[in-house]
Design a protein around this motif. Structure first.
Motif, mmCIF file in Angstrom:
data_model
loop_
_atom_site.group_PDB
_atom_site.id
_atom_site.type_symbol
_atom_site.label_atom_id
_atom_site.label_comp_id
_atom_site.label_asym_id
_atom_site.label_seq_id
_atom_site.Cartn_x
_atom_site.Cartn_y
_atom_site.Cartn_z
ATOM 1 N N TYR A 34 76.016 -5.354 38.565
ATOM 2 C CA TYR A 34 76.196 -5.122 37.126
ATOM 3 C C TYR A 34 75.005 -5.693 36.371
ATOM 4 O O TYR A 34 74.280 -6.564 36.852
ATOM 5 C CB TYR A 34 77.514 -5.705 36.601
ATOM 6 N N ASN A 35 74.793 -5.161 35.158
ATOM 7 C CA ASN A 35 73.701 -5.587 34.290
ATOM 8 C C ASN A 35 74.283 -5.988 32.939
ATOM 9 O O ASN A 35 74.931 -5.173 32.281
ATOM 10 C CB ASN A 35 72.679 -4.457 34.115
ATOM 11 N N PRO A 36 74.050 -7.237 32.489
ATOM 12 C CA PRO A 36 74.617 -7.688 31.207
ATOM 13 C C PRO A 36 73.775 -7.316 30.003
ATOM 14 O O PRO A 36 74.125 -7.662 28.870
ATOM 15 C CB PRO A 36 74.643 -9.206 31.386
ATOM 16 N N GLY A 37 72.678 -6.600 30.253
ATOM 17 C CA GLY A 37 71.798 -6.260 29.142
ATOM 18 C C GLY A 37 71.065 -7.486 28.640
ATOM 19 O O GLY A 37 70.755 -8.412 29.381
ATOM 20 N N TYR A 38 70.805 -7.496 27.357
ATOM 21 C CA TYR A 38 70.113 -8.613 26.717
ATOM 22 C C TYR A 38 71.154 -9.476 26.016
ATOM 23 O O TYR A 38 71.497 -9.269 24.867
ATOM 24 C CB TYR A 38 69.077 -8.092 25.722
#
Length: 745
Positions: free
Chosen positions: A189-193
């Motif tokens: 997963y990627n939490p973004g900024y």
């Protein structure tokens, strides 16, 4: 006394109350002299005239009281600071402010673009941030599942030549049996900024590239930060044959909920090896449809900037040249952009916000682009003049990308990106204050000559100051940076007052033109004597209050900058452009303070200096009128006056701006002369920027603690008294009767 910032109108006020009180005081003293003498005589006749003395004594006491009252009133007007502001609003004494006087300067600092103005939600979307050597760090991507069920790394098998790194997921578990994957599957997963802001009913465009060793069943979801709540989801399925080679997948996700701290999740419960690359999530609704975060871009548009300087100062240079902004690496398909490490400010950027996007943003804002080019220098390196030719050619190629026709080499690249018409690039700034470096002047001359040969109309900006500009070192503009404490910034209101005015920029007299040609051909007279290539105009491209009282953006810092801008308005015959720095800060990565606009993934607010800029957004192209302030023993007041015309209804306004940088309230008598037509009795307004404390700041909790407050002015006139609160910026927008006086000559 009116409340702070309020206006009280006194017809023919001037300084009558002061004069009256002084006159009464003098008369009272004159009246006292005979009475004091009488008092002495009465003392000699105490027995016979006791009653009369008592009566005269009562009269004396009464007169002393009257005098004292008058003296207090007189002193009160002085202590309360009464001043006079005179404005000559005649057209014959007016001077036009440059059309591009006030603009904005964007630097990739504080995650201003990556994770900010550029609306891409995925951080490190191409897995290149960990460097070219694999396996590499995939931060901020996080693995879902333990090492017994999935092994995640990177390799160099991407289909993109300039972006060779891809993510490799080896899934060890399956859909059933003893080696079944955990509920929900495994993946990344990627939490973004610092969290993705996902809004209910909003649509998001998802793009990713997939290759697989087996059949694919990959769930792509927007979820809460813990992954337990799905906001939107889509499953990608296909056979082994379908995904044996890299395949681009695109689809839209529509969220069912709001969540300001979301993440992108890619999971599967099917064993095998899956490669992923160039994973993107973009809001469908962006500013002008061009990929800019709508709320932040709108804040820029509200300033009505006349130019956009980009991509930054130190960011354009880099700590090392290998990490400098290279325009040609930031154009074309976003998947093909290699990205680079912003080594000055310490983070990776995918360069989604590239050269094309900056030009597009300027166009969307109605602003002229000002391109800062790398001049062969970084913070730690410098290319010699003998080897600068390739960098010079690169800049000329960049101008062709912006201005060339669709059939030119680089213009065709721009056209393929969806913009066949050239951009209006008229300004190129050579470097970022490197005049002190060994090779700057030699390199600058190479850039200047090549640019002028190919594009004579380009305005070339030098990083050297005015004193270095000469026929052998020409420039159209010279760049000035001003960083100072609030008190020092206020004092710089007069910074350009003594700048030499070396004559007209354009000589219209035929004889002088003839003499100029003779001088150019036969003698060595400096060309600026005739208003040609020697730069008389400055661009103050970076200014900011710094230091203890600047905080994260205080009222007093904004007022100091406002006073500085008033000084630039008054000196706009030698200052052509100005912009503050820095523009943006992501509250999660504050590398510099103060900044004009603060934001996180879902909120924003303007600092006091952002709101201050609104007072100047009508100044570009307006007519500046002579004005003067007279006030005794108080040097904390500066003012300017302009007439400007509304682009919407063509109404004309006289705007008077007054900065009170001090702690005292001021009663100011304003006198306007020379108006061809009068001020309308209604339709005028005053706007005040102030607060209860000079060090007050805005915040997410109180975004409007320091913000302009406007109210109508009743019965506005050419002679009026106003009250200015301490530490305040006040503007009086006086609606004029229809006249021949416009905001242009």
């Amino acid at each position: 006394m009116c409340k702070s910032g309020e206006v009280s109108f006194k017809q023919n006020a001037d300084d009558v109350p002061v004069r009256v009180s002084v006159v009464i005081s003098v008369l009272a003293w004159l009246a006292l002299l005979p009475l004091i003498s009488l008092e002495l005589e009465l003392e000699l006749e105490l027995d016979s005239m006791a009653m009369q003395r008592a009566q005269d004594g009562s009269c004396l006491h009464a007169l002393v009281f009257v005098y004292s009252l008058c003296w207090v009133c007189s002193v009160g007007f002085v202590v309360g600071q009464t001043g006079q502001l005179s404005v000559d609003a005649s057209s014959q004494n007016a001077r036009k402010i440059p059309d591009k006087m006030f603009g904005i300067f964007f630097e990739e600092i504080n995650h201003a673009g990556a994770g900010g103005l550029w609306a891409e939600l995925v951080s490190n979307r191409g897995f290149e941030a960990g460097g070219p050597n694999t396996p590499s760090n995939i931060d901020p991507w996080v693995i879902i599942g333990n090492e017994s069920s999935i092994i995640v790394g990177t390799d160099r098998t991407s289909c993109f030549e300039r972006n060779p790194v891809a993510l490799r997921m080896e899934v060890l578990c399956g859909s059933k049996g003893t080696d079944a994957c955990p509920s929900g599957g495994v993946g990344v997963y990627n939490p973004g900024y610092w969290g993705m802001n996902i809004e209910r009913r909003k649509v998001y465009k998802v793009t990713l590239h997939i290759r697989s060793s087996d059949a694919v069943s990959l769930s792509v979801s927007l979820t809460s930060s813990d992954g337990l709540r799905k906001l939107a989801s889509h499953t990608i399925t296909g056979s082994k044959k379908q995904f044996a080679k890299w395949t681009k997948i695109e689809f839209h996700l529509k969220s069912s909920q709001n969540n300001t701290n979301s993440r992108l999740q890619l999971t599967t419960s099917r064993s095998g090896v899956i490669w992923l690359d160039q994973v993107s999530v973009m809001p469908f609704d962006t500013y002008m449809g061009h990929g800019f975060r709508k709320d932040l871009a709108s804040m820029l548009a509200n300033l009505k900037p006349q130019f956009l300087k980009f991509p930054g100062g130190n960011y354009a240079m880099g700590n090392y040249l290998r990490n400098a902004f290279q325009w040609s690496e930031t154009v074309g398909s976003w998947e093909e952009r290699p990205g680079h490490f912003n080594d000055v400010w310490g983070y990776w950027t995918d360069d989604g916000l590239g050269f094309f996007e900056f030009l597009q943003l300027a166009e969307d804002l109605g602003a002229s682009p000002v391109w800062v080019v790398n001049d062969g220098a970084s913070q730690n390196e410098e290319v010699s003049t003998a080897t600068i030719a390739s960098l010079v050619k690169d800049v000329v190629d960049g101008i062709e990308f912006a201005r060339g026709g669709p059939n030119t080499t680089w213009g065709s690249v721009r056209a393929a990106m969806g913009h066949p018409e050239p951009f209006k690039l008229d300004y190129v700034s050579i470097g970022n204050q490197e005049c002190w470096m060994l090779y700057y002047r030699g390199n600058y001359q190479k850039f200047y000559s090549a640019i002028k040969a190919a594009y004579p109309g380009i305005n070339v900006i030098s990083s050297c100051d005015k004193s270095t500009i000469s026929p052998s070192n020409p420039a159209d503009l010279y760049d000035v940076h001003v960083y100072a404490s609030s008190s020092d910034m206020f004092s710089r209101t007069s910074m350009f007052d003594n700048t030499p005015r070396s004559g007209p920029k354009v000589c219209s007299n035929a004889i002088l033109r003839w003499l100029y040609l003779i001088c150019m051909l036969r003698i060595s007279t400096p060309r600026n004597d005739f208003g040609s290539s020697m730069a008389r105009q400055a661009i103050v491209s970076e200014y900011a209050v710094t230091g203890d009282d600047a905080g994260k953006g205080t009222l007093v810092a904004a007022l100091a900058e406002a006073a500085f801008l008033v000084g630039l308005e008054k000196n706009s015959d030698v200052v052509e452009m100005a912009s503050c720095a820095p523009l943006f800060v992501n509250d999660n990565d504050r590398r510099w303070s103060p900044d004009a606009i603060v934001f996180n993934s879902w909120q924003n607010y303007g600092c006091p200096n952002y709101w201050m800029l609104h007072f100047f957004k009508d100044s570009s192209g307006a007519m500046l009128h002579p004005s003067s302030v007279q006030i005794s023993n108080y040097d904390q007041l500066v003012a300017s006056a302009i007439t400007w015309q509304s682009s919407q209804d063509k109404s004309s306004h006289l705007k008077i701006k007054v900065v009170n940088f001090g702690s005292k309230a001021v009663d100011l008598n304003i006198s306007v002369s020379g108006l061809e037509n009068g001020i309308k009795s209604s339709g005028s307004k005053k706007t005040v920027l102030t607060s209860s404390g000079a060090l007050d700041e805005n915040s997410f909790q109180q975004p409007q603690k320091v913000a302009p407050v406007s109210s109508p002015i009743d019965n506005a006139m050419q002679q009026m008294g106003v009250s200015l609160g301490p530490y305040s910026l006040t503007s009086f927008d006086l609606l004029l009767e229809p006249s021949k006086l416009h905001s242009t000559m």
